[in-house]
Design a protein around this motif. Structure first.
Motif, mmCIF file in Angstrom:
data_model
loop_
_atom_site.group_PDB
_atom_site.id
_atom_site.type_symbol
_atom_site.label_atom_id
_atom_site.label_comp_id
_atom_site.label_asym_id
_atom_site.label_seq_id
_atom_site.Cartn_x
_atom_site.Cartn_y
_atom_site.Cartn_z
ATOM 1 N N ARG A 22 0.823 -1.217 0.000
ATOM 2 C CA ARG A 22 0.000 0.000 0.000
ATOM 3 C C ARG A 22 0.854 1.262 0.000
ATOM 4 N NH1 ARG A 22 -2.429 -0.884 4.388
ATOM 5 N NH2 ARG A 22 -1.193 0.458 5.747
ATOM 6 N N ASN A 23 1.970 1.239 0.732
ATOM 7 C CA ASN A 23 2.799 2.431 0.855
ATOM 8 C C ASN A 23 3.798 2.599 -0.283
ATOM 9 O OD1 ASN A 23 1.491 3.013 3.251
ATOM 10 N ND2 ASN A 23 3.072 2.098 4.536
ATOM 11 N N ALA A 24 4.205 1.503 -0.909
ATOM 12 C CA ALA A 24 5.268 1.572 -1.918
ATOM 13 C C ALA A 24 4.754 1.596 -3.351
ATOM 14 C CB ALA A 24 6.228 0.392 -1.750
ATOM 15 N N TYR A 25 3.511 1.207 -3.573
ATOM 16 C CA TYR A 25 2.971 1.130 -4.927
ATOM 17 C C TYR A 25 1.733 1.998 -5.069
ATOM 18 C CZ TYR A 25 6.065 -2.866 -5.625
ATOM 19 O OH TYR A 25 7.163 -3.673 -5.739
ATOM 20 N N THR A 26 1.360 2.274 -6.318
ATOM 21 C CA THR A 26 0.212 3.132 -6.604
ATOM 22 C C THR A 26 -0.961 2.368 -7.193
ATOM 23 O OG1 THR A 26 1.737 4.968 -7.043
ATOM 24 C CG2 THR A 26 -0.524 5.220 -7.812
ATOM 25 N N TYR A 27 -0.690 1.486 -8.135
ATOM 26 C CA TYR A 27 -1.757 0.784 -8.844
ATOM 27 C C TYR A 27 -1.650 -0.728 -8.648
ATOM 28 C CZ TYR A 27 -1.688 5.318 -11.198
ATOM 29 O OH TYR A 27 -1.671 6.664 -11.461
ATOM 30 N N HIS A 28 -2.764 -1.415 -8.935
ATOM 31 C CA HIS A 28 -2.823 -2.882 -8.923
ATOM 32 C C HIS A 28 -2.344 -3.458 -7.591
ATOM 33 C CE1 HIS A 28 -3.526 -2.368 -13.182
ATOM 34 N NE2 HIS A 28 -2.345 -1.819 -13.343
ATOM 35 N N LEU A 29 -2.771 -2.868 -6.488
ATOM 36 C CA LEU A 29 -2.266 -3.258 -5.182
ATOM 37 C C LEU A 29 -2.644 -4.695 -4.832
ATOM 38 C CD1 LEU A 29 -2.881 0.009 -3.110
ATOM 39 C CD2 LEU A 29 -0.981 -0.600 -4.617
ATOM 40 N N SER A 30 -3.881 -5.085 -5.117
ATOM 41 C CA SER A 30 -4.303 -6.444 -4.784
ATOM 42 C C SER A 30 -3.519 -7.473 -5.589
ATOM 43 C CB SER A 30 -5.807 -6.613 -5.051
ATOM 44 O OG SER A 30 -6.564 -5.804 -4.175
ATOM 45 N N GLU A 31 -3.344 -7.202 -6.880
ATOM 46 C CA GLU A 31 -2.604 -8.145 -7.720
ATOM 47 C C GLU A 31 -1.173 -8.297 -7.236
ATOM 48 O OE1 GLU A 31 -4.468 -5.712 -8.698
ATOM 49 O OE2 GLU A 31 -5.765 -6.251 -10.381
ATOM 50 N N ILE A 32 -0.548 -7.181 -6.862
ATOM 51 C CA ILE A 32 0.836 -7.238 -6.375
ATOM 52 C C ILE A 32 0.906 -8.014 -5.068
ATOM 53 C CG2 ILE A 32 2.760 -5.863 -5.518
ATOM 54 C CD1 ILE A 32 1.879 -3.649 -7.449
ATOM 55 N N PHE A 33 -0.043 -7.756 -4.164
ATOM 56 C CA PHE A 33 -0.044 -8.455 -2.874
ATOM 57 C C PHE A 33 -0.147 -9.961 -3.070
ATOM 58 C CE2 PHE A 33 -2.835 -10.525 0.232
ATOM 59 C CZ PHE A 33 -2.000 -10.494 1.346
ATOM 60 N N PHE A 34 -1.115 -10.406 -3.860
ATOM 61 C CA PHE A 34 -1.307 -11.846 -4.043
ATOM 62 C C PHE A 34 -0.142 -12.489 -4.791
ATOM 63 C CE2 PHE A 34 -5.872 -10.661 -3.444
ATOM 64 C CZ PHE A 34 -6.086 -11.439 -2.320
ATOM 65 N N THR A 35 0.479 -11.732 -5.684
ATOM 66 C CA THR A 35 1.660 -12.254 -6.380
ATOM 67 C C THR A 35 2.796 -12.500 -5.395
ATOM 68 O OG1 THR A 35 1.066 -11.104 -8.429
ATOM 69 C CG2 THR A 35 3.356 -11.778 -8.171
ATOM 70 N N ILE A 36 3.009 -11.563 -4.476
ATOM 71 C CA ILE A 36 4.079 -11.715 -3.488
ATOM 72 C C ILE A 36 3.807 -12.904 -2.574
ATOM 73 C CG2 ILE A 36 5.214 -10.644 -1.505
ATOM 74 C CD1 ILE A 36 4.754 -7.925 -2.860
ATOM 75 N N VAL A 37 2.578 -12.998 -2.059
ATOM 76 C CA VAL A 37 2.234 -14.108 -1.163
ATOM 77 C C VAL A 37 2.405 -15.441 -1.870
ATOM 78 C CG1 VAL A 37 0.360 -15.214 0.118
ATOM 79 C CG2 VAL A 37 0.681 -12.737 0.260
ATOM 80 N N ASN A 38 1.988 -15.506 -3.125
ATOM 81 C CA ASN A 38 2.118 -16.753 -3.876
ATOM 82 C C ASN A 38 3.590 -17.118 -4.089
ATOM 83 O OD1 ASN A 38 0.911 -18.886 -5.783
ATOM 84 N ND2 ASN A 38 2.336 -17.808 -7.123
ATOM 85 N N GLU A 39 4.408 -16.117 -4.397
ATOM 86 C CA GLU A 39 5.815 -16.367 -4.681
ATOM 87 C C GLU A 39 6.573 -16.797 -3.430
ATOM 88 O OE1 GLU A 39 9.273 -16.697 -6.899
ATOM 89 O OE2 GLU A 39 7.212 -16.336 -7.610
ATOM 90 N N TYR A 40 6.184 -16.285 -2.269
ATOM 91 C CA TYR A 40 6.929 -16.559 -1.038
ATOM 92 C C TYR A 40 6.189 -17.513 -0.105
ATOM 93 C CZ TYR A 40 10.183 -12.969 -2.473
ATOM 94 O OH TYR A 40 11.119 -12.254 -3.161
ATOM 95 N N THR A 41 5.391 -18.369 -0.672
ATOM 96 C CA THR A 41 4.743 -19.443 0.083
ATOM 97 C C THR A 41 5.264 -20.782 -0.420
ATOM 98 O OG1 THR A 41 2.708 -18.174 0.457
ATOM 99 C CG2 THR A 41 2.557 -20.567 0.660
ATOM 100 N N ASP A 42 5.672 -21.622 0.502
ATOM 101 C CA ASP A 42 6.146 -22.962 0.150
ATOM 102 C C ASP A 42 4.932 -23.878 0.028
ATOM 103 O OD1 ASP A 42 7.349 -25.385 -0.212
ATOM 104 O OD2 ASP A 42 8.632 -25.296 1.565
ATOM 105 N N TRP A 43 4.436 -24.052 -1.202
ATOM 106 C CA TRP A 43 3.203 -24.802 -1.424
ATOM 107 C C TRP A 43 3.395 -26.300 -1.239
ATOM 108 C CZ3 TRP A 43 -0.855 -21.917 -1.136
ATOM 109 C CH2 TRP A 43 -0.792 -20.581 -1.537
ATOM 110 N N GLU A 44 4.631 -26.756 -1.117
ATOM 111 C CA GLU A 44 4.857 -28.178 -0.876
ATOM 112 C C GLU A 44 4.592 -28.563 0.577
ATOM 113 O OE1 GLU A 44 8.747 -29.194 -2.171
ATOM 114 O OE2 GLU A 44 8.314 -28.821 -4.300
#
Length: 392
Positions: free
Chosen positions: A299-321
């Motif tokens: 929220r503080n570092a970006y301007t647009y597409h905040l939800s998409e960025i958030f979910f992308t980060i969570v997906n990338e840094y979650t060990d799905w195994e």
């Protein structure tokens, strides 16, 4: 050790040096980091490095916080005014070094700037500043910091100047853009202690008083300088679809023309670890707290597409195994995400942009040398237990 007072009030500390005939030793100038609002160059003793490496080692102090970076100018593109006094102090020190370092056995034609964190960001800004004359320094060491980090450039400095004025009971004009000089005049008449005690807190992961566009040290039209380097499609291959939404411009770090500086840049393990409490470090935390931390950063570092960025980060840094996410693993992933977002990715992107200009057809590359390092060694007696430290 000897101490030299510069005419702008800076203090330079020289490490041990040896003069042998006409020999001149390389000079390394260390610009301290930690924050744009506190710290000092005084704790860094350069005598050991100077003795073992035959260098002249210099540390310096520069104005910080309100005194170093207050910017109340709402239109730097129309009326430029110096606001980055902290950077100007560093430039003044570099001029002094060029004029005097030979008397201390140093080579004015072999000056390296080294900085950590916010100090590295300062160096990055000096590399592209039109106020820095060619030859003031020749190499740069960017340690865990760059101009592209979310905390490196204050996007709306006038907002913090107004907050400061309110804290010290200055009258705020109805039209700040037109009458901002009233705010500056009032702040000049306010006692220093009152200014320093004012509570002006920026959003998490950002800075209230730090480098900003003033039209002098950092130009308002610096984005145009990218035309010298890249076509738009070339730039996109570096910044990517996510970083293109950052509030700050990727153009802030690119010098006009070819980059004249040799560059060494790098990171260490768990760059963002200091942002977490001792309880977080010892016990870890669940996904709910991880989501809150990452949402705040996005929220503080970006301007647009905040939800998409958030979910992308969570997906990338979650060990799905893992079928069950242990609090320790969740903590490690969150530290890694913030470390990459605030330090690693911006610094790597900085290195890419500064070393990416292709050679002309039929010519060899004339770019200065560029090196990248990752320091991930941990000792058993370090500040943090070995079993939970991870590599970037």
């Amino acid at each position: 050790m000897c101490t030299v007072l510069l005419n702008v009030g800076l203090v330079i500390k020289m490490g041990h040096y040896r003069i042998s005939g006409e020999a001149r030793h390389p000079v390394i100038v260390y610009i301290h980091g930690e924050s744009f609002e506190w710290n000092s160059g005084n704790p860094y003793d350069g005598s050991v490095l100077a003795s073992y490496a035959d260098l002249v080692v210099i540390t310096l102090n520069y104005r910080l916080g309100i005194l170093g970076f207050l910017n109340a100018n709402p239109a730097p593109h129309l009326k430029a005014r110096v606001a980055n006094y902290g950077l100007m102090d560093q430039i003044a020190a570099l001029h002094w070094i060029q004029q005097n370092i030979a008397l201390f056995g140093g080579d004015p034609n072999n000056v390296t700037l080294a900085g950590h964190g916010s100090g590295a960001a300062c160096i990055n800004f000096l590399m592209i500043s039109p106020t820095v004359m060619p030859g003031l320094f020749h190499r740069a060491l960017l340690l865990s910091g760059s101009a592209l980090s979310s905390w490196a450039l204050v996007e709306d400095p006038v907002n913090y100047a107004v907050k400061l004025a309110k804290e010290v009971n200055c009258t705020i004009p109805e039209d700040v853009g037109k009458d901002h000089e009233q705010i500056v005049d009032c702040l000049r008449e306010t006692q220093l202690q009152q200014l320093l005690e004012a509570d002006v807190t920026p959003p998490a992961y950002l800075s209230a008083f730090g480098p900003s566009v003033d039209g002098v040290v950092i130009k308002a039209d610096f984005a145009k300088e990218l035309v010298t380097y890249f076509k738009p499609q070339d730039l996109q291959s570096f910044v990517g679809p996510v970083n293109a939404n950052m509030k700050r411009s990727e153009a802030t770090l690119v010098p006009k023309g070819s980059n004249p500086y040799d560059l060494l840049f790098g990171v260490v393990t768990s760059e963002a670890l200091w942002r977490f409490s001792s309880n977080d470090i010892q016990a870890g935390f669940e996904g709910e707290r991880r989501d809150k931390i990452i949402r705040t950063y996005v929220r503080n570092a970006y301007t647009y597409h905040l939800s998409e960025i958030f979910f992308t980060i969570v997906n990338e840094y979650t060990d799905w195994e893992r079928t069950v996410q242990h609090p320790i693993n969740t903590r490690d992933a969150c530290v890694a995400a913030l470390s990459d977002a605030q330090f690693v990715a911006p610094l790597v992107q900085t290195g890419d942009l500064l070393s990416a200009k292709p050679p002309q057809p039929g010519q060899e590359s004339t770019n200065p040398k560029t090196f990248f390092y990752v320091f991930d060694y941990q000792t058993k007696e370090g500040d943090y237990p070995q079993y939970w430290i991870f590599s970037v």
